[in-house]
Write a protein that holds these residues in place. Structure first.
Motif, PDB file in Angstrom:
ATOM      1  N   UNK A 179       0.827  -1.209   0.000  1.00  0.00           N
ATOM      2  CA  UNK A 179       0.000   0.000   0.000  1.00  0.00           C
ATOM      3  C   UNK A 179       0.862   1.260   0.000  1.00  0.00           C
ATOM      4  N   UNK A 180       1.917   1.253   0.806  1.00  0.00           N
ATOM      5  CA  UNK A 180       2.803   2.414   0.845  1.00  0.00           C
ATOM      6  C   UNK A 180       3.496   2.610  -0.504  1.00  0.00           C
ATOM      7  N   UNK A 181       3.962   1.518  -1.103  1.00  0.00           N
ATOM      8  CA  UNK A 181       4.625   1.627  -2.404  1.00  0.00           C
ATOM      9  C   UNK A 181       3.693   2.112  -3.499  1.00  0.00           C
ATOM     10  N   UNK A 182       2.470   1.579  -3.525  1.00  0.00           N
ATOM     11  CA  UNK A 182       1.505   2.012  -4.536  1.00  0.00           C
ATOM     12  C   UNK A 182       1.108   3.465  -4.332  1.00  0.00           C
ATOM     13  N   UNK A 183       0.922   3.863  -3.079  1.00  0.00           N
ATOM     14  CA  UNK A 183       0.597   5.262  -2.806  1.00  0.00           C
ATOM     15  C   UNK A 183       1.712   6.207  -3.214  1.00  0.00           C
ATOM     16  N   UNK A 184       2.950   5.803  -2.968  1.00  0.00           N
ATOM     17  CA  UNK A 184       4.085   6.627  -3.396  1.00  0.00           C
ATOM     18  C   UNK A 184       4.146   6.736  -4.913  1.00  0.00           C
ATOM     19  N   UNK A 185       3.855   5.647  -5.594  1.00  0.00           N
ATOM     20  CA  UNK A 185       3.841   5.672  -7.055  1.00  0.00           C
ATOM     21  C   UNK A 185       2.764   6.611  -7.585  1.00  0.00           C
ATOM     22  N   UNK A 186       1.565   6.523  -7.034  1.00  0.00           N
ATOM     23  CA  UNK A 186       0.482   7.396  -7.493  1.00  0.00           C
ATOM     24  C   UNK A 186       0.780   8.860  -7.178  1.00  0.00           C
ATOM     25  N   UNK A 187       1.374   9.111  -6.017  1.00  0.00           N
ATOM     26  CA  UNK A 187       1.719  10.491  -5.671  1.00  0.00           C
ATOM     27  C   UNK A 187       2.772  11.048  -6.624  1.00  0.00           C
ATOM     28  N   UNK A 188       3.755  10.231  -6.967  1.00  0.00           N
ATOM     29  CA  UNK A 188       4.776  10.664  -7.922  1.00  0.00           C
ATOM     30  C   UNK A 188       4.174  10.913  -9.299  1.00  0.00           C
ATOM     31  N   UNK A 189       3.268  10.037  -9.715  1.00  0.00           N
ATOM     32  CA  UNK A 189       2.628  10.200 -11.017  1.00  0.00           C
ATOM     33  C   UNK A 189       1.809  11.492 -11.068  1.00  0.00           C
ATOM     34  N   UNK A 190       1.046  11.763 -10.020  1.00  0.00           N
ATOM     35  CA  UNK A 190       0.236  12.983  -9.985  1.00  0.00           C
ATOM     36  C   UNK A 190       1.129  14.223  -9.994  1.00  0.00           C
ATOM     37  N   UNK A 191       2.237  14.159  -9.271  1.00  0.00           N
ATOM     38  CA  UNK A 191       3.163  15.295  -9.247  1.00  0.00           C
ATOM     39  C   UNK A 191       3.740  15.554 -10.640  1.00  0.00           C
ATOM     40  N   UNK A 192       4.099  14.503 -11.351  1.00  0.00           N
ATOM     41  CA  UNK A 192       4.639  14.664 -12.707  1.00  0.00           C
ATOM     42  C   UNK A 192       3.586  15.248 -13.642  1.00  0.00           C
ATOM     43  N   UNK A 193       2.347  14.774 -13.526  1.00  0.00           N
ATOM     44  CA  UNK A 193       1.274  15.285 -14.382  1.00  0.00           C
ATOM     45  C   UNK A 193       1.011  16.762 -14.100  1.00  0.00           C
ATOM     46  N   UNK A 194       1.062  17.148 -12.826  1.00  0.00           N
ATOM     47  CA  UNK A 194       0.852  18.558 -12.482  1.00  0.00           C
ATOM     48  C   UNK A 194       1.974  19.423 -13.050  1.00  0.00           C
ATOM     49  N   UNK A 195       3.207  18.926 -12.982  1.00  0.00           N
ATOM     50  CA  UNK A 195       4.328  19.676 -13.552  1.00  0.00           C
ATOM     51  C   UNK A 195       4.161  19.836 -15.061  1.00  0.00           C
ATOM     52  N   UNK A 196       3.755  18.765 -15.741  1.00  0.00           N
ATOM     53  CA  UNK A 196       3.537  18.852 -17.190  1.00  0.00           C
ATOM     54  C   UNK A 196       2.404  19.812 -17.525  1.00  0.00           C
TER      55      UNK A 196
END
Length: 228
Positions: free
Chosen positions: A83-100
């Motif tokens: 759960x922690x790993x998946x949450x970190x992955x989703x948080x990183x993905x959302x951060x990248x999308x916001x930057x783009x």
């Protein structure tokens, strides 16, 4: 035509919003820095006071009474780490999308760009999930590292099952939102050929960079055992 004309006008005027966004980001960063400085000073003062009290052997109160205690390991370590790993992955993905989005990659008239970037971003950030879950599992003194592979299908399986049911309903209703078989096959190939190797790569890095656990955690009996 009016809709596309509004989109073109928005693209031409989006440069006007950049100074306001920068101003907001700087203001938020300044507030976070100020709040962090105040908290750090308060914590340092409390720690120094606590050290002085311990040297004088005075009676402790509040949280200082349990300052030397430790927490127990969770019962389901693999699920927790996944759960922690998946949450970190989703948080990183959302951060990248916001930057783009802040850079200006997405446009109103391009409807599929956002969904494509979400799919590709999720596939490329699988290494983050593998590294986070594996390193945390090792720190929690997990014995079976293969259990961390639960991260592989913890999020994708429910999403794929839900989307498959909705897509079949849309296809049966002859809706235009139903994805063709070719698109679904491409998504499965991306998941199998990109997500899986990157997840395994992050798993290997987490295992190599965290060979041993150094957490000061003791095996304390639970409250039920004390009540018995």
């Amino acid at each position: 035509m009016n809709r596309y004309w509004r989109d073109i006008q928005w693209l031409g005027n989006k440069d006007r919003h950049i100074p306001y966004l920068i101003n907001s980001a700087v203001s938020i960063a300044f507030l976070m820095f100020s709040l962090g400085t105040v908290l750090i000073r308060a914590v340092k003062t409390d720690i120094n006071r606590h050290s002085a009290i311990r040297e004088e052997d005075e009676e402790e109160s509040g949280w200082k009474r349990i300052s030397a205690d430790v927490f127990r390991f969770p019962q389901h370590k693999a699920s927790f780490c996944a759960l922690i790993g998946t949450g970190t992955q989703l948080l990183t993905m959302v951060f990248i999308v916001i930057i783009l989005a802040f850079v200006g990659v997405y446009h109103p008239y391009s409807r599929g760009t956002l969904f494509t970037s979400l799919l590709v971003g999720f596939a490329l950030t699988s290494a983050v999930a593998g590294y986070t879950s594996c390193s945390l599992y090792i720190q929690l003194e997990g014995s079976r590292l293969r259990d961390v592979l639960l991260t592989w299908f913890l999020f994708t399986s429910p999403v794929f099952a839900t989307h498959a049911v909705l897509n079949m309903i849309s296809a049966a209703s002859n809706a235009t939102s139903a994805l063709p078989f070719g698109t679904i096959a491409v998504i499965i190939l991306i998941w199998a050929l990109i997500t899986t190797p990157l997840l395994r790569l992050g798993y290997v890095f987490g295992k190599v960079l965290n060979p041993n656990s150094n957490l000061p955690v003791l095996q304390i009996r639970s409250q039920d055992q004390f009540q018995r």
